[in-house]
Design a protein around this motif. Structure first.
Motif, short mmCIF file in Angstrom:
data_model
loop_
_atom_site.label_atom_id
_atom_site.label_comp_id
_atom_site.label_asym_id
_atom_site.label_seq_id
_atom_site.Cartn_x
_atom_site.Cartn_y
_atom_site.Cartn_z
N ILE A 55 0.81 0.34 -4.69
CA ILE A 55 0.47 -0.95 -5.69
C ILE A 55 -0.77 -1.33 -5.24
O ILE A 55 -1.21 -1.27 -3.90
CB ILE A 55 1.44 -2.10 -5.25
N LYS A 56 -1.83 -1.32 -5.91
CA LYS A 56 -3.21 -1.55 -5.77
C LYS A 56 -3.82 -2.75 -6.54
O LYS A 56 -3.03 -3.29 -7.11
CB LYS A 56 -4.16 -0.53 -6.20
N ASP A 57 -4.77 -3.19 -5.82
CA ASP A 57 -5.25 -4.35 -6.84
C ASP A 57 -5.83 -4.23 -7.91
O ASP A 57 -5.83 -2.96 -8.47
CB ASP A 57 -6.39 -5.29 -5.70
N ASN A 77 1.07 -1.24 0.13
CA ASN A 77 0.12 -0.06 -0.04
C ASN A 77 0.82 1.37 -0.09
O ASN A 77 0.67 2.22 -0.66
CB ASN A 77 -0.98 -0.11 1.02
N ALA A 102 -1.22 -7.84 -6.23
CA ALA A 102 -0.46 -6.68 -5.95
C ALA A 102 0.95 -7.09 -5.86
O ALA A 102 2.15 -6.27 -6.31
CB ALA A 102 -0.94 -6.06 -4.73
#
Length: 119
Positions: A44-46, A40, A65
């Motif tokens: 980096i995001k889903d 996070n 991620a």
């Protein structure tokens, strides 16, 4: 290096009943939360473009991620499993941030070890 797979409890029990003992990743929930917090903080995001829920569960969103982070730092293959291949490619600033995130989620002993640079 052996390939790692994440399987459900039901699948694990089925495999154990057929073949015996199954090796598992030994990370604690706190270490998994630290990894999620690190991802996070790195932005980096889903796949739905949301930050990860910091819940200590390595689910599909966390694996997505991890794969994105691995691609970003040049891990090949980017397979969504966190291990030595990923750690060896991490820039030094990321290593320090990762250690801090793990310490933040850990016990008072983990925090002390990190404060004194013993992690």
């Amino acid at each position: 290096m052996a390939k790692r797979f994440i399987i459900s409890e039901e699948e694990k029990n089925d495999i154990r009943s057929r073949y015996g003992l199954v090796n598992e990743q030994q990370e604690t929930p706190e270490q998994k939360k630290g990894l999620q917090r690190f991802l996070n903080k790195k932005g980096i995001k889903d796949d739905s473009n949301k930050p990860l829920e910091v819940d200590g569960k390595i689910d599909d969103k966390t694996m997505e991620a991890i794969t994105k982070y691995q691609s970003k730092i040049g891990v090949s293959p980017a397979d969504g499993t966190w291990g030595p291949a990923t750690a060896s490619k991490m820039p030094s600033k990321d290593v320090e941030l990762f250690k801090q995130c793990i310490a933040d989620e850990g016990s008072i002993i983990d925090k002390g070890l990190h404060m004194f640079g013993l992690d």
